[in-house]
Design a protein around this motif. Structure first.
Motif, PDB file in Angstrom:
ATOM      1  N   THR A  17       0.801  -1.230   0.000  1.00 35.12           N
ATOM      2  CA  THR A  17       0.000   0.000   0.000  1.00 35.12           C
ATOM      3  C   THR A  17       0.830   1.275   0.000  1.00 35.12           C
ATOM      4  N   PRO A  30      -5.244  -1.023  -0.673  1.00 33.63           N
ATOM      5  CA  PRO A  30      -5.828  -1.310   0.637  1.00 33.63           C
ATOM      6  C   PRO A  30      -5.594  -0.173   1.621  1.00 33.63           C
ATOM      7  N   GLN A  35      -8.114  -4.820   5.059  1.00 34.41           N
ATOM      8  CA  GLN A  35      -7.793  -4.782   3.632  1.00 34.41           C
ATOM      9  C   GLN A  35      -6.300  -5.003   3.391  1.00 34.41           C
ATOM     10  N   ILE A  36      -5.460  -4.387   4.222  1.00 33.82           N
ATOM     11  CA  ILE A  36      -4.010  -4.540   4.061  1.00 33.82           C
ATOM     12  C   ILE A  36      -3.599  -5.982   4.312  1.00 33.82           C
ATOM     13  N   SER A  39      -4.718  -8.205   1.487  1.00 33.91           N
ATOM     14  CA  SER A  39      -3.876  -8.003   0.312  1.00 33.91           C
ATOM     15  C   SER A  39      -2.532  -8.697   0.479  1.00 33.91           C
ATOM     16  N   SER A 267      -4.457  -5.419  -8.857  1.00 33.73           N
ATOM     17  CA  SER A 267      -4.375  -5.743  -7.434  1.00 33.73           C
ATOM     18  C   SER A 267      -2.934  -6.136  -7.135  1.00 33.73           C
TER      19      SER A 267
END
Length: 303
Positions: A17, A30, A35-36, A39, A267
């Motif tokens: 990120t 993210p 989210q982080i 990912s 992504s």
């Protein structure tokens, strides 16, 4: 019968990120700890041995250095049981934003975040990741008044504290002088073998990512050091091949580039898969997290 050379072994780092203003440009970057962590897990499952982690304010998306946010990310990763080498940034807290060209002082409150070496390492001390990055130098960023600030005195103190914690520093070099500073830190006895560095290419106003500058950087790396290299934006994926050809390892991720190809948002897993495809197409085998730990003498403290 021809003697075949052993397959080249490389590892992939995914920088998931970062701290740049990318969240408004891609909804795939993210933001929250969940989210982080997700990912990171997806990147590891795609072939990344190392995940490089920044955290962000979950409500605003702006960069943060709250140890509690790092702890949440790591807790989620641990619960997933997906193996990966954890690499925290230690670059936050060295940010100066000057005023106008005619009135540089006082510093702007927005964006300025300058704290001491110990506070910059609070999250590292509390959680003890296997690796943390140290930005090895001071440089201008962008076209405004922002300066990434890392004095030799601060770098010495950070390196000494990281060494005492038993965490492996990854020394990030954004320009040729930064590499010389890394060599100086090693000569001071502040970095243990095997030394691990990252060449950060193409970032204004650091080392440009042209071939001549890249070769000047790689030719100055001591032979027994382990290095990775990356470039940003459209040159991130070409640098996968270039890093391998130069004898290094790979870094990709949304910190450095948000596109898979022109107009197609990526992504982190997409970028890792592309890196795996490129490296394997060049005859490489991709190292897993435990192989990286063994090679770099990392201390695994969880999982």
């Amino acid at each position: 019968m021809t003697n075949l050379q052993p397959t080249r072994e490389v590892f992939i780092t995914c920088a998931v990120t970062g701290s740049g203003d990318t969240t408004g440009k891609s909804d795939k970057v993210p933001i929250t700890p969940q989210q982080i962590a997700d990912s990171c897990i997806e990147a590891a499952e795609a072939g990344a041995a190392i995940v490089h982690i920044h955290v962000r304010n979950p409500k605003t998306g702006v960069p943060a250095r709250d140890p509690a946010l790092y702890a949440k990310v790591v807790d989620i990763i641990r619960e997933s049981k997906v193996d990966m080498v954890i690499n925290f940034t230690a670059g936050m807290g060295g940010d100066l934003v000057f005023g106008s060209a005619e009135e540089p002082l006082p510093l702007k409150e927005e964006g300025t975040d300058m704290v001491g070496a110990s506070e910059r390492l609070d999250h590292v001390r509390n959680i003890l990741p296997e690796i943390c990055t140290i930005d090895c130098g001071t440089m201008n960023f962008g076209e405004g008044g922002y300066v990434m600030t890392n004095t030799p005195a601060v770098l010495k103190e950070m390196a000494a504290q990281v060494q005492a914690l038993g965490v492996k520093p990854e020394i990030e070099c954004f320009d040729t002088g930064h590499l010389q500073l890394a060599i100086w830190l090693k000569n001071q006895g502040l970095i243990d073998d095997p030394v691990m560095i990252q060449l950060c290419m193409g970032i204004p106003w650091g080392a440009p990512d042209d071939l001549h500058t890249f070769l000047a950087m790689t030719s100055s790396i001591p032979e027994d050091w382990t290095f990775s290299a990356f470039s940003i934006s459209r040159n991130q994926l070409p640098y996968v091949a270039l890093a391998v050809l130069a004898g290094g390892n790979i870094r990709v991720g949304l910190e450095d580039n948000i596109y898979l190809k022109r107009g197609v948002l990526a992504s982190n897993a997409d970028l890792v898969k592309k890196a795996v495809q490129t490296a394997e197409g060049m005859g490489c085998s991709i190292l897993g997290p435990q192989q990286v730990r063994d090679n770099l003498k990392l201390v695994k403290r969880w999982g």
